[in-house]
Design a protein around this motif. Structure first.
Motif, PDB file in Angstrom:
ATOM      1  N   ASN A 125      42.410  25.788-147.519  1.00  0.00           N
ATOM      2  CA  ASN A 125      41.277  26.615-147.116  1.00  0.00           C
ATOM      3  C   ASN A 125      40.101  26.323-148.049  1.00  0.00           C
ATOM      4  O   ASN A 125      40.231  25.555-149.007  1.00  0.00           O
ATOM      5  CB  ASN A 125      41.657  28.097-147.055  1.00  0.00           C
ATOM      6  N   SER A 126      38.972  26.924-147.794  1.00  0.00           N
ATOM      7  CA  SER A 126      37.764  26.610-148.537  1.00  0.00           C
ATOM      8  C   SER A 126      37.918  26.826-150.040  1.00  0.00           C
ATOM      9  O   SER A 126      37.552  25.960-150.841  1.00  0.00           O
ATOM     10  CB  SER A 126      36.595  27.446-148.007  1.00  0.00           C
ATOM     11  N   SER A 127      38.457  27.954-150.453  1.00  0.00           N
ATOM     12  CA  SER A 127      38.590  28.212-151.891  1.00  0.00           C
ATOM     13  C   SER A 127      39.598  27.255-152.523  1.00  0.00           C
ATOM     14  O   SER A 127      39.389  26.779-153.642  1.00  0.00           O
ATOM     15  CB  SER A 127      38.951  29.668-152.166  1.00  0.00           C
ATOM     16  N   GLU A 128      40.679  26.939-151.817  1.00  0.00           N
ATOM     17  CA  GLU A 128      41.665  25.978-152.326  1.00  0.00           C
ATOM     18  C   GLU A 128      41.049  24.587-152.434  1.00  0.00           C
ATOM     19  O   GLU A 128      41.251  23.875-153.421  1.00  0.00           O
ATOM     20  CB  GLU A 128      42.889  25.933-151.411  1.00  0.00           C
ATOM     21  N   PHE A 129      40.279  24.203-151.430  1.00  0.00           N
ATOM     22  CA  PHE A 129      39.639  22.896-151.411  1.00  0.00           C
ATOM     23  C   PHE A 129      38.667  22.744-152.579  1.00  0.00           C
ATOM     24  O   PHE A 129      38.712  21.759-153.319  1.00  0.00           O
ATOM     25  CB  PHE A 129      38.913  22.682-150.075  1.00  0.00           C
ATOM     26  N   ARG A 130      37.807  23.732-152.760  1.00  0.00           N
ATOM     27  CA  ARG A 130      36.811  23.639-153.836  1.00  0.00           C
ATOM     28  C   ARG A 130      37.467  23.689-155.207  1.00  0.00           C
ATOM     29  O   ARG A 130      37.081  22.940-156.113  1.00  0.00           O
ATOM     30  CB  ARG A 130      35.772  24.742-153.681  1.00  0.00           C
ATOM     31  N   ALA A 131      38.455  24.557-155.377  1.00  0.00           N
ATOM     32  CA  ALA A 131      39.162  24.622-156.662  1.00  0.00           C
ATOM     33  C   ALA A 131      39.886  23.311-156.949  1.00  0.00           C
ATOM     34  O   ALA A 131      39.893  22.816-158.082  1.00  0.00           O
ATOM     35  CB  ALA A 131      40.147  25.785-156.665  1.00  0.00           C
ATOM     36  N   SER A 132      40.465  22.735-155.920  1.00  0.00           N
ATOM     37  CA  SER A 132      41.205  21.484-156.097  1.00  0.00           C
ATOM     38  C   SER A 132      40.288  20.310-156.409  1.00  0.00           C
ATOM     39  O   SER A 132      40.610  19.475-157.261  1.00  0.00           O
ATOM     40  CB  SER A 132      42.028  21.181-154.852  1.00  0.00           C
ATOM     41  N   THR A 133      39.158  20.227-155.741  1.00  0.00           N
ATOM     42  CA  THR A 133      38.246  19.132-156.042  1.00  0.00           C
ATOM     43  C   THR A 133      37.642  19.297-157.439  1.00  0.00           C
ATOM     44  O   THR A 133      37.361  18.311-158.116  1.00  0.00           O
ATOM     45  CB  THR A 133      37.138  19.001-154.971  1.00  0.00           C
ATOM     46  N   THR A 134      37.513  20.531-157.893  1.00  0.00           N
ATOM     47  CA  THR A 134      37.078  20.781-159.262  1.00  0.00           C
ATOM     48  C   THR A 134      38.170  20.336-160.245  1.00  0.00           C
ATOM     49  O   THR A 134      37.869  19.769-161.304  1.00  0.00           O
ATOM     50  CB  THR A 134      36.728  22.271-159.452  1.00  0.00           C
ATOM     51  N   LYS A 135      39.435  20.542-159.890  1.00  0.00           N
ATOM     52  CA  LYS A 135      40.539  20.064-160.736  1.00  0.00           C
ATOM     53  C   LYS A 135      40.540  18.540-160.819  1.00  0.00           C
ATOM     54  O   LYS A 135      40.917  17.979-161.848  1.00  0.00           O
ATOM     55  CB  LYS A 135      41.885  20.545-160.196  1.00  0.00           C
ATOM     56  N   ILE A 136      40.139  17.879-159.750  1.00  0.00           N
ATOM     57  CA  ILE A 136      40.027  16.418-159.798  1.00  0.00           C
ATOM     58  C   ILE A 136      39.014  16.032-160.879  1.00  0.00           C
ATOM     59  O   ILE A 136      39.264  15.134-161.688  1.00  0.00           O
ATOM     60  CB  ILE A 136      39.626  15.838-158.423  1.00  0.00           C
ATOM     61  N   LEU A 137      37.880  16.714-160.909  1.00  0.00           N
ATOM     62  CA  LEU A 137      36.875  16.431-161.943  1.00  0.00           C
ATOM     63  C   LEU A 137      37.421  16.728-163.330  1.00  0.00           C
ATOM     64  O   LEU A 137      37.154  15.978-164.274  1.00  0.00           O
ATOM     65  CB  LEU A 137      35.603  17.238-161.687  1.00  0.00           C
ATOM     66  N   ASP A 138      38.163  17.815-163.474  1.00  0.00           N
ATOM     67  CA  ASP A 138      38.774  18.141-164.767  1.00  0.00           C
ATOM     68  C   ASP A 138      39.694  17.018-165.229  1.00  0.00           C
ATOM     69  O   ASP A 138      39.702  16.646-166.405  1.00  0.00           O
ATOM     70  CB  ASP A 138      39.559  19.453-164.688  1.00  0.00           C
ATOM     71  N   ALA A 139      40.481  16.472-164.297  1.00  0.00           N
ATOM     72  CA  ALA A 139      41.390  15.373-164.626  1.00  0.00           C
ATOM     73  C   ALA A 139      40.599  14.119-165.015  1.00  0.00           C
ATOM     74  O   ALA A 139      40.964  13.414-165.971  1.00  0.00           O
ATOM     75  CB  ALA A 139      42.313  15.088-163.439  1.00  0.00           C
ATOM     76  N   ILE A 140      39.529  13.842-164.292  1.00  0.00           N
ATOM     77  CA  ILE A 140      38.676  12.695-164.605  1.00  0.00           C
ATOM     78  C   ILE A 140      38.124  12.826-166.016  1.00  0.00           C
ATOM     79  O   ILE A 140      38.161  11.879-166.811  1.00  0.00           O
ATOM     80  CB  ILE A 140      37.543  12.564-163.563  1.00  0.00           C
TER      81      ILE A 140
END
Length: 141
Positions: free
Chosen positions: A40-55
């Motif tokens: 869902n939208s909140s999961e998607f945005r939180a997850s893409t933010t986690k991608i940046l955190d990992a980067i």
């Protein structure tokens, strides 16, 4: 084809949710994000933010987004990617993003729509049909 990343190392796995797994690929020195289903939208945005955190955590300048099982991205989330996430990715030092697209379905449509909206002037983006091609490209091999 599965990515040859050892799941036993906690340092390599950043997140493993029902809809997305994020891990470090030490061989290709990139972050690998595998979408596993609908978010869902909140999961998607939180997850893409986690991608940046990992980067940021790995100092990676590239990542592979495996969208083969992605089930769509809402219009507002596509705009959020363009207007918020992309500038954050640039600020994080991203130079290459490889997107593995499904052959058909909502994930293919969503991937193409997002890439069509975003002007990739600050980093290079390419689409692929296999993970191996994508990881080779991001690592320059």
């Amino acid at each position: 084809m599965r990515l040859a990343v050892s799941p036993s190392s906690k340092d390599e796995l950043f997140s493993d949710e029902r809809w997305l797994r994020i891990q470090w690929d030490p061989e290709h020195r990139c972050i690998y994000a595998e979408w596993k289903g609908f978010a869902n939208s909140s999961e998607f945005r939180a997850s893409t933010t986690k991608i940046l955190d990992a980067i940021r955590a790995r100092g990676a300048d590239s990542f592979v987004s495996d969208n083969r099982r992605l089930e769509g991205i809402a219009d507002l989330d596509q705009l959020w990617l363009r207007d918020t996430w992309i500038p954050l990715a640039v600020a994080s030092g991203v130079k290459r993003i490889a997107v593995v697209v499904p052959h058909h379905g909502l994930g293919k449509i969503a991937s193409e729509e997002v890439l069509g909206q975003v002007e990739m002037k600050a980093f290079a983006t390419r689409t692929f049909t296999t993970v191996s091609e994508a990881t080779e490209w991001v690592s320059g091999t």
